[in-house]
Design an enzyme around this catalytic site. Sequence first.
Site, PDB file in Angstrom:
ATOM      1  N   GLY A  46     -19.592  11.539   4.228  1.00 26.40           N
ATOM      2  CA  GLY A  46     -18.816  11.385   5.455  1.00 26.40           C
ATOM      3  C   GLY A  46     -17.387  11.014   5.133  1.00 26.40           C
ATOM      4  N   GLN A  51      -9.096   7.589   6.642  1.00 27.82           N
ATOM      5  CA  GLN A  51      -9.230   7.588   5.184  1.00 27.82           C
ATOM      6  C   GLN A  51      -8.285   8.582   4.515  1.00 27.82           C
ATOM      7  OE1 GLN A  51     -13.772   7.785   5.413  1.00 27.82           O
ATOM      8  NE2 GLN A  51     -13.399   6.700   3.494  1.00 27.82           N
ATOM      9  N   CYS A  88     -18.309   3.415  -0.241  1.00 28.31           N
ATOM     10  CA  CYS A  88     -17.277   4.058   0.568  1.00 28.31           C
ATOM     11  C   CYS A  88     -16.231   4.677  -0.350  1.00 28.31           C
ATOM     12  CB  CYS A  88     -16.632   3.029   1.483  1.00 28.31           C
ATOM     13  SG  CYS A  88     -15.314   3.678   2.533  1.00 28.31           S
ATOM     14  N   LEU A  89     -15.774   5.870   0.001  1.00 32.08           N
ATOM     15  CA  LEU A  89     -14.748   6.548  -0.799  1.00 32.08           C
ATOM     16  C   LEU A  89     -13.438   5.760  -0.818  1.00 32.08           C
ATOM     17  CD1 LEU A  89     -15.396  10.215   0.384  1.00 32.08           C
ATOM     18  CD2 LEU A  89     -16.194   9.115  -1.723  1.00 32.08           C
ATOM     19  N   HIS A 130     -21.043   4.089   9.977  1.00 28.42           N
ATOM     20  CA  HIS A 130     -20.052   3.822   8.926  1.00 28.42           C
ATOM     21  C   HIS A 130     -18.727   4.515   9.266  1.00 28.42           C
ATOM     22  CE1 HIS A 130     -18.998   3.229   4.533  1.00 28.42           C
ATOM     23  NE2 HIS A 130     -18.115   4.137   4.902  1.00 28.42           N
ATOM     24  N   GLU A 131     -18.804   5.799   9.621  1.00 25.91           N
ATOM     25  CA  GLU A 131     -17.571   6.560   9.892  1.00 25.91           C
ATOM     26  C   GLU A 131     -16.911   6.132  11.199  1.00 25.91           C
ATOM     27  OE1 GLU A 131     -16.403   8.020   7.402  1.00 25.91           O
ATOM     28  OE2 GLU A 131     -18.248   8.115   6.252  1.00 25.91           O
ATOM     29  N   HIS A 134     -14.836   3.137  10.714  1.00 25.68           N
ATOM     30  CA  HIS A 134     -13.502   3.441  10.164  1.00 25.68           C
ATOM     31  C   HIS A 134     -12.488   3.682  11.283  1.00 25.68           C
ATOM     32  CE1 HIS A 134     -13.675   3.628   5.815  1.00 25.68           C
ATOM     33  NE2 HIS A 134     -14.778   4.357   5.841  1.00 25.68           N
TER      34      HIS A 134
END
Length: 149
Positions: A46, A51, A88-89, A130-131, A134
Amino acid sequence: MALRQIRKIGDDVLRKISKPVVKFDDRLKILVEDMIDTMYEADGVGLAAPQVGILKRVIVIDVGNGPKAYINPEIIYEEGEQIDVEGCLSVPNRRGEVKRPYKVKVKAQDVNGNEFIEEGEELLARAFCHEIDHLNGILFIDKIIEQGE
């Protein structure tokens, strides 16, 4: 398509609240395509627009069923709970256990502005939460209940 730079923890953009998308145009479609390419290049499941430095309510997810974009997503129902390790990226080399709903229902729009509702369980429910976090300036590390490796 173009790969975009993934912002890392410490970048102020990750802590800001994203604005709703009101223009469903070619720029939005390009952003979504770039986000999908960037997510795959980084080996993620995701990615949220903040991000990549864009404060718009846009996320992309692929938990194994092909990539899908969710514009202006909001969780309208949640049920149960699950605890699992997340990463997480934008937060490299950090993992931890996070409690999330087991099942969620998300209302969103596609890149053309058409509204739809999608249900997700387990990993998909976790990815939605999670997304969408963000988009509200929340990182998984804010919700860790126990440190992972």
